[in-house]
Write a protein that holds these residues in place. Structure first.
Motif, PDB file in Angstrom:
ATOM      1  N   UNK A  66      32.348   6.466  15.448  1.00 44.68           N
ATOM      2  CA  UNK A  66      31.333   5.409  15.401  1.00 44.68           C
ATOM      3  C   UNK A  66      30.634   5.296  16.739  1.00 44.68           C
ATOM      4  N   UNK A  67      29.346   5.060  16.660  1.00 50.33           N
ATOM      5  CA  UNK A  67      28.571   4.852  17.881  1.00 50.33           C
ATOM      6  C   UNK A  67      27.453   3.865  17.564  1.00 50.33           C
ATOM      7  N   UNK A  68      27.510   2.701  18.159  1.00 53.53           N
ATOM      8  CA  UNK A  68      26.481   1.670  17.979  1.00 53.53           C
ATOM      9  C   UNK A  68      26.175   1.425  16.496  1.00 53.53           C
ATOM     10  N   UNK A  69      27.223   1.269  15.693  1.00 52.96           N
ATOM     11  CA  UNK A  69      27.022   0.961  14.273  1.00 52.96           C
ATOM     12  C   UNK A  69      26.639   2.153  13.424  1.00 52.96           C
ATOM     13  N   UNK A  70      26.652   3.348  14.024  1.00 51.86           N
ATOM     14  CA  UNK A  70      26.369   4.555  13.249  1.00 51.86           C
ATOM     15  C   UNK A  70      27.647   5.386  13.147  1.00 51.86           C
ATOM     16  N   UNK A  71      27.704   6.214  12.116  1.00 49.71           N
ATOM     17  CA  UNK A  71      28.920   7.009  11.869  1.00 49.71           C
ATOM     18  C   UNK A  71      28.513   8.477  11.768  1.00 49.71           C
ATOM     19  N   UNK A  72      29.367   9.354  12.295  1.00 54.82           N
ATOM     20  CA  UNK A  72      29.053  10.785  12.295  1.00 54.82           C
ATOM     21  C   UNK A  72      29.530  11.435  10.981  1.00 54.82           C
ATOM     22  N   UNK A  73      28.611  12.131  10.303  1.00 55.89           N
ATOM     23  CA  UNK A  73      28.962  12.815   9.052  1.00 55.89           C
ATOM     24  C   UNK A  73      28.347  14.216   9.062  1.00 55.89           C
ATOM     25  N   UNK A  74      28.846  15.066   8.189  1.00 55.04           N
ATOM     26  CA  UNK A  74      28.235  16.393   8.031  1.00 55.04           C
ATOM     27  C   UNK A  74      28.286  16.777   6.560  1.00 55.04           C
ATOM     28  N   UNK A  75      27.390  17.678   6.206  1.00 46.78           N
ATOM     29  CA  UNK A  75      27.335  18.135   4.817  1.00 46.78           C
ATOM     30  C   UNK A  75      28.163  19.400   4.702  1.00 46.78           C
TER      31      UNK A  75
ATOM     32  N   UNK B 274      30.543  -1.678  15.597  1.00 49.62           N
ATOM     33  CA  UNK B 274      31.787  -1.588  16.350  1.00 49.62           C
ATOM     34  C   UNK B 274      32.702  -2.775  16.176  1.00 49.62           C
ATOM     35  N   UNK B 275      32.449  -3.632  15.181  1.00 48.81           N
ATOM     36  CA  UNK B 275      33.250  -4.861  15.055  1.00 48.81           C
ATOM     37  C   UNK B 275      34.697  -4.581  14.657  1.00 48.81           C
ATOM     38  N   UNK B 276      34.947  -3.356  14.146  1.00 49.42           N
ATOM     39  CA  UNK B 276      36.274  -3.006  13.665  1.00 49.42           C
ATOM     40  C   UNK B 276      37.258  -2.769  14.813  1.00 49.42           C
ATOM     41  N   UNK B 277      36.738  -2.496  16.017  1.00 49.43           N
ATOM     42  CA  UNK B 277      37.616  -2.070  17.100  1.00 49.43           C
ATOM     43  C   UNK B 277      38.405  -3.208  17.733  1.00 49.43           C
ATOM     44  N   UNK B 278      39.656  -2.844  18.037  1.00 51.20           N
ATOM     45  CA  UNK B 278      40.469  -3.812  18.768  1.00 51.20           C
ATOM     46  C   UNK B 278      39.999  -3.837  20.222  1.00 51.20           C
TER      47      UNK B 278
ATOM     48  N   UNK C  40      41.517   8.231  11.576  1.00 49.86           N
ATOM     49  CA  UNK C  40      41.357   7.713  12.937  1.00 49.86           C
ATOM     50  C   UNK C  40      39.947   7.169  13.098  1.00 49.86           C
ATOM     51  N   UNK C  41      39.878   5.968  13.633  1.00 47.40           N
ATOM     52  CA  UNK C  41      38.594   5.375  13.941  1.00 47.40           C
ATOM     53  C   UNK C  41      38.342   5.629  15.424  1.00 47.40           C
ATOM     54  N   UNK C  42      37.195   6.234  15.712  1.00 41.34           N
ATOM     55  CA  UNK C  42      36.924   6.640  17.089  1.00 41.34           C
ATOM     56  C   UNK C  42      35.605   6.021  17.541  1.00 41.34           C
ATOM     57  N   UNK C  43      35.660   5.210  18.589  1.00 42.59           N
ATOM     58  CA  UNK C  43      34.416   4.643  19.114  1.00 42.59           C
ATOM     59  C   UNK C  43      33.938   5.495  20.269  1.00 42.59           C
ATOM     60  N   UNK C  44      32.667   5.830  20.256  1.00 48.99           N
ATOM     61  CA  UNK C  44      32.125   6.672  21.327  1.00 48.99           C
ATOM     62  C   UNK C  44      30.955   5.948  21.974  1.00 48.99           C
TER      63      UNK C  44
ATOM     64  N   UNK D 192      25.039   6.701  23.381  1.00 48.22           N
ATOM     65  CA  UNK D 192      24.031   7.749  23.594  1.00 48.22           C
ATOM     66  C   UNK D 192      24.494   9.138  23.161  1.00 48.22           C
ATOM     67  N   UNK D 193      25.749   9.246  22.733  1.00 54.57           N
ATOM     68  CA  UNK D 193      26.280  10.572  22.425  1.00 54.57           C
ATOM     69  C   UNK D 193      25.445  11.265  21.340  1.00 54.57           C
ATOM     70  N   UNK D 194      24.901  12.464  21.612  1.00 55.19           N
ATOM     71  CA  UNK D 194      24.123  13.160  20.570  1.00 55.19           C
ATOM     72  C   UNK D 194      25.045  13.803  19.537  1.00 55.19           C
TER      73      UNK D 194
END
Ligand code: SF4
Length: 354
Positions: free
Chosen positions: A236-245, A348-352, A304-308, A311-313
Motif C-alpha cells: 500500500x502507498x497513499x491509499x493505493x495498492x500494487x497489483x499486476x495482471x 493507510x488506516x489499516x496500519x498499526x 502481509x500488509x506492506x506500507x511503502x 512516491x515509490x514507482x
C-alpha cells in the motif's frame, strides 16, 4: 426406441430439473451453459448464467466485449481458461461461421474451448442431433447399467461406453435423452451409493441386480493436489495498492497481488520487497492466512500488509490502483482474503502505529 430410453424419457418428463438454460431454443445460450457447467456445480451456474446472458446476450455482444469485462463477469466461477476460450470462440463464430453456431459436432469441435463432450451436448440439446454426450455422470450410469468393471479411463473401455450410450440415443428427442442421462446421474445414480429404489432403470440395471453398483465405475485413484506455499504481499502507498495482471498459464489475464513462492520470515520478506520492488521505508505486518483448493494445487497463503513510501514507482508490469477500486478488477477467488485486506487499507488506516 430402446426400452432403457423409453423408461428414462418417461421419468424425465416428470422429473426434469428446471434450469434457466433449458427450453430456450438459443444455441448460444446452450453453449454458454455447457461451458459454465464444466467442473462447476449446477447450483453455482444457476446464479451466474442469467447475469452473464444479460451482460452478453448473443455471440456478437460477447465477441465485441473486451477480455477484461468477460473475466470480470466470470469472476467466482473459476477455471478462467473457459471464459477466455468462450470469448475467443465467440470471435471465431463471428468470423468463420457468420455469427451462427454450427450444428454438427465435427464443426463445433473447431471452435475454441469446445471438446468432444461439449460438441455433442450442444449439437443434441440445441439442434437435436442424435449423438450421445458422455460425461462423468453418463460414464457412471452406463458402467452400472451394463455392469462394466473395467477402467473407463482406458481408451478401449471409453469407446465401448460411448458405443453403448449411442445405442440409447433416440432420433427424435436426442437433447432430452442426453439431459435425462445427466439428471439421472446427478440426482439418482449418484457417486457412491445410488438411489436404486427411485431409479426408472432399476428393472434393466445389471449392477443393481448383481449388487455391484456401489463399486462402479471402477476409476483409478487420482493424485492428491500439490500443496504450494505463497507469501502474498499487499503493498500500500497513499491509499493505493500494487497489483499486476497474471501472465502465467494458470489464472492468466486476472489481476493479482505480488506473491513469492515459499514462506519466509518478515525480515527476509522485507529484504525481497526492497530488492525486487526497489522500495524503501517499508513497514510490514502479518495480515492473516488463507487457503484455496484448485483441482491440481492447494495454495497455502500467508498475507502481509506492506506500507511503502507514497512516491515509490511501480515496477514494470505492475500498477498502483486506488484501494477502493480493487473491487472493479477481475481477480481469482483464491486471493479474496487478500483483496479484503487491500480494500481496508485505503489511506493507510489499516496500519498499526509503530
Ligand atoms: Fe444407477 Fe441403481 Fe439406476 Fe442402476 S438401478 S442405473 S445403479 S440408480
Amino acid at each position: 426406441m430402446h426400452p432403457v430410453t423409453e423408461a428414462l424419457l418417461r421419468w424425465y418428463d416428470r422429473n426434469a430439473r428446471e434450469m434457466p438454460w433449458r427450453g430456450i431454443a438459443d444455441p448460444y445460450g446452450t453453449w454458454v451453459s455447457e461451458i459454465m457447467l464444466q467442473q462447476t456445480r449446477v447450483e453455482t451456474v444457476r446464479d451466474y448464467y442469467p447475469e452473464f446472458m444479460a451482460r452478453f446476450p448473443n455471440v456478437a455482444a460477447l465477441a465485441e466485449a473486451p477480455e477484461e469485462d468477460v473475466l470480470k463477469e466470470w469472476e467466482g466461477l473459476g477455471y478462467y481458461s473457459r471464459a477466455r476460450n468462450l470469448h475467443e470462440g465467440a470471435r471465431q463464430v463471428m468470423e468463420e461461421f457468420g455469427g451462427v453456431l454450427p450444428d454438427s459436432p465435427d464443426e463445433l469441435r473447431k471452435i475454441r474451448g469446445i471438446g468432444p463432450y461439449t460438441s455433442c451436448s450442444i449439437a443434441s440439446i440445441a439442434y437435436n442431433v442424435p449423438v450421445p454426450a458422455v460425461d462423468g455422470n453418463v460414464v457412471r450410469v452406463i458402467c452400472r447399467l451394463y455392469d462394466i468393471h473395467e477402467n473407463p479411463k482406458e481408451a478401449r473401455v471409453h469407446a465401448k461406453i460411448e458405443g453403448l450410450a449411442a445405442e440409447l440415443v433416440p432420433q427424435n428427442r436426442a437433447g432430452d435423452h442426453n439431459q435425462a442421462m445427466m439428471d439421472l446421474g446427478a440426482t439418482v445414480c449418484v457417486p457412491g451409493t445410488p438411489d436404486c429404489d427411485r431409479c426408472p432403470l432399476r428393472e434393466m440395471c445389471r449392477s443393481c441386480a448383481s449388487g455391484t453398483a456401489e463399486d462402479l465405475p471402477n476409476m483409478p485413484r487420482s493424485k492428491p493436489p500439490k500443496e504450494m506455499d505463497y507469501d502474498v504481499m499487499i503493498l500500500c502507498s497513499a491509499g493505493r495498492v500494487l497489483v499486476y495482471r497474471r501472465t502465467e498459464t494458470m489464472l492468466r489475464g486476472l489481476w493479482c497481488f505480488p506473491m513469492t513462492e515459499g514462506h519466509r520470515k518478515k525480515e527476509e520478506l522485507s529484504e525481497t520487497i526492497r530488492k525486487d520492488f526497489l522500495m524503501e521505508g517499508i513497514r510490514i505486518q502479518e495480515a492473516g492466512e488463507a487457503r484455496h483448493v484448485f483441482t491440481h494445487q492447494v495454495w497455502r497463503m500467508k498475507l502481509y500488509l506492506v506500507q511503502t513510501e507514497a512516491e515509490t514507482p511501480a515496477r514494470a508490469g505492475y500498477v498502483w490502483i486506488p484501494a477502493e477500486e480493487i473491487g472493479n478488477l477481475a481477480m481469482p477467488v483464491a486471493v479474496s482474503a487478500a483483496r479484503r485486506v487491500a480494500e481496508s487499507c485505503a489511506a493507510g488506516k489499516h496500519f498499526q502505529k509503530n
